[in-house]
Design a protein around this motif. Structure first.
Motif, short mmCIF file in Angstrom:
data_model
loop_
_atom_site.label_atom_id
_atom_site.label_comp_id
_atom_site.label_asym_id
_atom_site.label_seq_id
_atom_site.Cartn_x
_atom_site.Cartn_y
_atom_site.Cartn_z
N ALA A 1 -12.15 -27.96 -66.14
CA ALA A 1 -13.06 -28.88 -65.44
C ALA A 1 -12.34 -29.72 -64.40
O ALA A 1 -12.97 -30.52 -63.71
CB ALA A 1 -13.77 -29.77 -66.45
N GLY A 2 -11.03 -29.57 -64.30
CA GLY A 2 -10.28 -30.33 -63.31
C GLY A 2 -10.11 -31.79 -63.68
O GLY A 2 -9.83 -32.62 -62.83
N LEU A 3 -10.29 -32.12 -64.96
CA LEU A 3 -10.17 -33.52 -65.38
C LEU A 3 -8.72 -33.87 -65.71
O LEU A 3 -8.32 -35.03 -65.63
CB LEU A 3 -11.07 -33.80 -66.59
N LEU B 1 -20.47 -27.08 -61.76
CA LEU B 1 -19.97 -26.98 -63.12
C LEU B 1 -20.57 -28.12 -63.93
O LEU B 1 -20.83 -29.19 -63.40
CB LEU B 1 -18.44 -27.10 -63.09
N ALA B 2 -20.85 -27.86 -65.20
CA ALA B 2 -21.30 -28.94 -66.07
C ALA B 2 -20.53 -28.86 -67.38
O ALA B 2 -20.13 -27.78 -67.81
CB ALA B 2 -22.80 -28.84 -66.34
N VAL B 3 -20.31 -30.02 -67.98
CA VAL B 3 -19.57 -30.08 -69.23
C VAL B 3 -20.42 -30.80 -70.27
O VAL B 3 -21.02 -31.83 -69.98
CB VAL B 3 -18.24 -30.85 -69.05
N PRO C 1 -27.27 -36.38 -62.72
CA PRO C 1 -26.51 -35.35 -62.00
C PRO C 1 -27.35 -34.60 -60.97
O PRO C 1 -26.81 -34.03 -60.03
CB PRO C 1 -26.04 -34.40 -63.11
N ALA D 1 -26.88 -31.06 -69.18
CA ALA D 1 -26.13 -29.93 -68.63
C ALA D 1 -27.06 -28.78 -68.25
O ALA D 1 -26.90 -28.16 -67.20
CB ALA D 1 -25.09 -29.46 -69.64
N ARG E 1 -29.00 -35.69 -58.70
CA ARG E 1 -28.83 -36.24 -57.36
C ARG E 1 -27.96 -35.31 -56.51
O ARG E 1 -28.13 -35.22 -55.30
CB ARG E 1 -28.12 -37.60 -57.43
N ARG E 2 -27.04 -34.63 -57.18
CA ARG E 2 -26.16 -33.69 -56.46
C ARG E 2 -26.95 -32.51 -55.94
O ARG E 2 -26.48 -31.77 -55.08
CB ARG E 2 -25.07 -33.17 -57.40
N TYR F 1 -29.08 -29.29 -65.02
CA TYR F 1 -28.25 -29.20 -63.81
C TYR F 1 -28.15 -27.75 -63.33
O TYR F 1 -27.87 -27.51 -62.15
CB TYR F 1 -26.88 -29.78 -64.13
N SER G 1 -12.42 -31.52 -59.47
CA SER G 1 -13.52 -30.94 -60.23
C SER G 1 -14.27 -29.91 -59.40
O SER G 1 -14.70 -30.21 -58.30
CB SER G 1 -14.48 -32.03 -60.70
N PRO G 2 -14.43 -28.69 -59.94
CA PRO G 2 -15.11 -27.65 -59.19
C PRO G 2 -16.59 -27.97 -58.99
O PRO G 2 -17.20 -28.68 -59.78
CB PRO G 2 -14.94 -26.41 -60.06
N GLU G 3 -17.13 -27.43 -57.92
CA GLU G 3 -18.57 -27.52 -57.66
C GLU G 3 -19.32 -26.74 -58.73
O GLU G 3 -18.77 -25.79 -59.30
CB GLU G 3 -18.88 -26.87 -56.31
#
Ligand SMILES: Nc1ncnc2c1ncn2[C@@H]1O[C@H](COP(=O)(O)OP(=O)(O)OP(=O)(O)O)[C@@H](O)[C@H]1O
Ligand SMILES: [Mg+2]
Lengths: 262, 260
Positions: A48-50, A72-74, A96, A144, A98-99, A147, A68-70
């Motif tokens: 997740a790039g965290l 993606l949901a966790v 989320p 999640a 909103r994205r 999204y 964080s990749p586009e």
């Protein structure tokens, strides 16, 4: 779509995961099982790039992950801490979106639909701290799913609900993801669940975690909570995964499965 | 957050009323020279009269304006600075020693310096009040930002939100209850400092100036009456802000309550 190459991470001097290699195809549901503390959450956070892994690379659609990749949901293991206490369940699920460039009306409608799917339509106006653990967990799953990410990472997503709700949520997740062509990486302690949900089960060793087994799940027909779990193939696979998790290598011999402790 | 309920409020009122009755009786029985130090009833009567006294009202309006401006300036400086220092650890480490040095300096001690720097009395008073009121807001904001759950921030990041969105949608609302407490403390501090600067540095208008003039005319009834009104204003502001916090930050109290 997702590829891990020699992914390693050390906290200070403590090695949590050690050279994990894994390839996940578009639309696949991959379950990761492994003993507690073997670095499953660490693996997921790296994807997740965290956290920035100390070794190896994460490739998404062939490109190395940076931040964080586009798309993606966790669903976090600590679901209650990942919900916003100042927002209602509806607002939590809608945030989320909103994205996705949706206006408020569309966001609310999508959030309500997702809450309905997890059986919480009546609790949309409730705040997280007014909900039970299982309800909070379902809100974070709804968030999640609403999204509709390309890649969905789930860390022990069904741990706090009763057995029946758990089965319903497993089926719901599979249905929604198949419908939108999502790829799922699902972490679980539960060997049974991994075989039922996964197209593939990846087994991690005790810490530092590394891949010790990667088994395709070939079960006929659409999965069904009762019938699938009765199948011989299901039972055999479950036993095999169970042995791998316990650190034993399955050995095929003419008389069936023998055991050999490593 | 302190919560006032009906019973404790009633008890407080009874206690206060009892004390006032005792003082009134003592004065009337000749415990002191009431020509010099007036009776409780006289003072309370004066305080009531002051509310419609044009001369006093001009001073009160001036003090109120100074106070409100000082509070606004304080918030405009301390909240953004606190958010920045709370989120950027190196920045906080860099200015921490400066904060620890400046914070204990009493604002009152700066009044002579500030008088020399400003020709305009309102600016001078605002500066003094802001200097004192800044710290509770700044420290509370930094603390509030720290208190925001890292996982709450990571959640939004994992959905692909940038640092600006995370600050606006998670850090600010998460720290808001602490910021509000800081502002409430600052509001009280600013009242004290506005009146103090008026008392010490003088000027044409302001409750402090009014009190000084009353003192030179030996009008203790007016002095004490005006002082009581300042105190009541402080209580009123505090009560309003506490009520606002209880309303807005129900989630925070619920969470804090669950943790204990
Ligand atoms: N931030 C951290 N700093 C230091 N060590 C950490 C940190 N996070 C995790 N660890 C350590 O790394 C190891 C792996 O942790 P991780 O959370 O990835 O395990 P896990 O497989 O998810 O366990 P569980 O199944 O219990 O959730 C553990 O021994 C843990 O103590
Ligand atoms: Mg974990």
């Amino acid at each position: 779509m997702l590829e891990l190459v020699d992914l390693s991470h050390t906290y200070g001097s403590y090695r949590a995961i050690d050279r994990v290699n894994l390839k996940v195809a578009q639309g696949e549901v991959v379950c990761i099982v492994g003993p507690s503390g073997c670095g499953k959450s660490t693996l997921l956070r790296s994807i997740a790039g965290l956290i920035k892994p100390t070794g190896g690379t994460v490739l998404l659609d062939g490109k190395p992950v940076d931040g964080s990749p586009e798309n993606l949901a966790v669903v976090f293991q600590d679901y209650s801490r990942s919900l916003y206490p100042w927002m209602s369940a509806l607002a939590n699920v809608g945030l989320p979106l909103r994205r996705r460039g949706l206006d408020k009306k569309r966001r609310d409608a999508a959030a309500l639909a997702a809450l309905e799917q997890v059986g919480l339509a009546g609790a949309a106006a409730k705040f997280p701290w007014e909900m039970s653990g299982g309800m909070q967990q379902r809100v974070s799953i709804a968030r999640a799913l609403a999204y509709q990410p390309k890649l969905l990472l789930m860390d022990e997503p069904f741990g706090s609900v009763d057995a029946q709700t758990r089965e319903e949520l497993e089926d719901l997740t599979l249905r929604v993801c198949a419908h939108h062509g999502m790829t799922i990486l699902l972490i679980t302690h539960d060997v049974d669940e991994s075989v039922y949900v996964g197209d593939r089960v990846v087994v991690l060793s005790k810490a530092p975690g590394t891949v010790v087994g990667d088994l395709p799940v070939q079960l006929p027909g659409p999965r069904d909570q009762i019938h699938t779990r009765e199948l011989d193939a299901f039972v055999r696979l479950r036993a095999e995964v169970g042995r791998l998790v316990r650190g034993m290598t399955p050995q095929r011999n003419p008389h069936g499965y023998g055991l050999e402790t490593r | 957050m302190p919560k006032v309920n009906g019973a404790s409020l009633l008890r407080g009122l009874i206690g206060t009323a009892g004390l006032l009755v005792v003082l009134e009786a003592a004065g009337r029985l000749g415990a002191w020279d009431t020509e010099r130090l007036p009776l409780v009833s006289t003072v309370l009567l004066r305080a009531g009269e002051l509310l419609t006294d044009p001369e006093f009202l001009v001073s009160a309006r001036s003090s109120l304006t100074t106070w409100a401006l000082a509070l606004l300036v304080t918030i405009a400086i301390a909240v953004p600075a606190g958010l920045l220092l709370g989120m950027v650890k190196p920045a906080e480490l860099a200015v921490r020693p400066l904060i620890e040095f400046l914070r204990p300096i009493p604002s009152v001690a700066l009044i002579p310096l500030v008088i020399l720097l400003y020709s305009e009395t309102t600016h001078m008073r605002i500066t003094v009040a802001v200097y004192a009121a800044l710290w509770p807001v700044l420290i509370n904001t930094i603390y509030g930002v720290r208190d925001v759950d890292p996982l709450a921030k990571e959640t939004l990041r994992s959905f692909g939100f940038g640092p600006g969105s995370v600050a606006y949608r998670v850090v600010l609302p998460g720290a808001a209850p602490f910021i509000a407490t800081g502002i409430r403390l600052a509001a009280s501090v600013a009242i004290v400092l506005v009146v103090t600067s008026e008392l010490i540095a003088g000027g044409i208008e302001g409750i402090g100036v009014y009190i000084t003039i009353a003192a030179s005319g030996n009008r203790l009834d007016l002095m004490i009456g005006a002082t009581i009104l300042v105190g009541l204003f402080g209580i009123l502001v505090n009560a309003l802000l506490v009520a606002g916090e209880n309303r807005l930050f129900r989630w925070h109290r619920a969470r804090a309550g669950a943790a204990t």
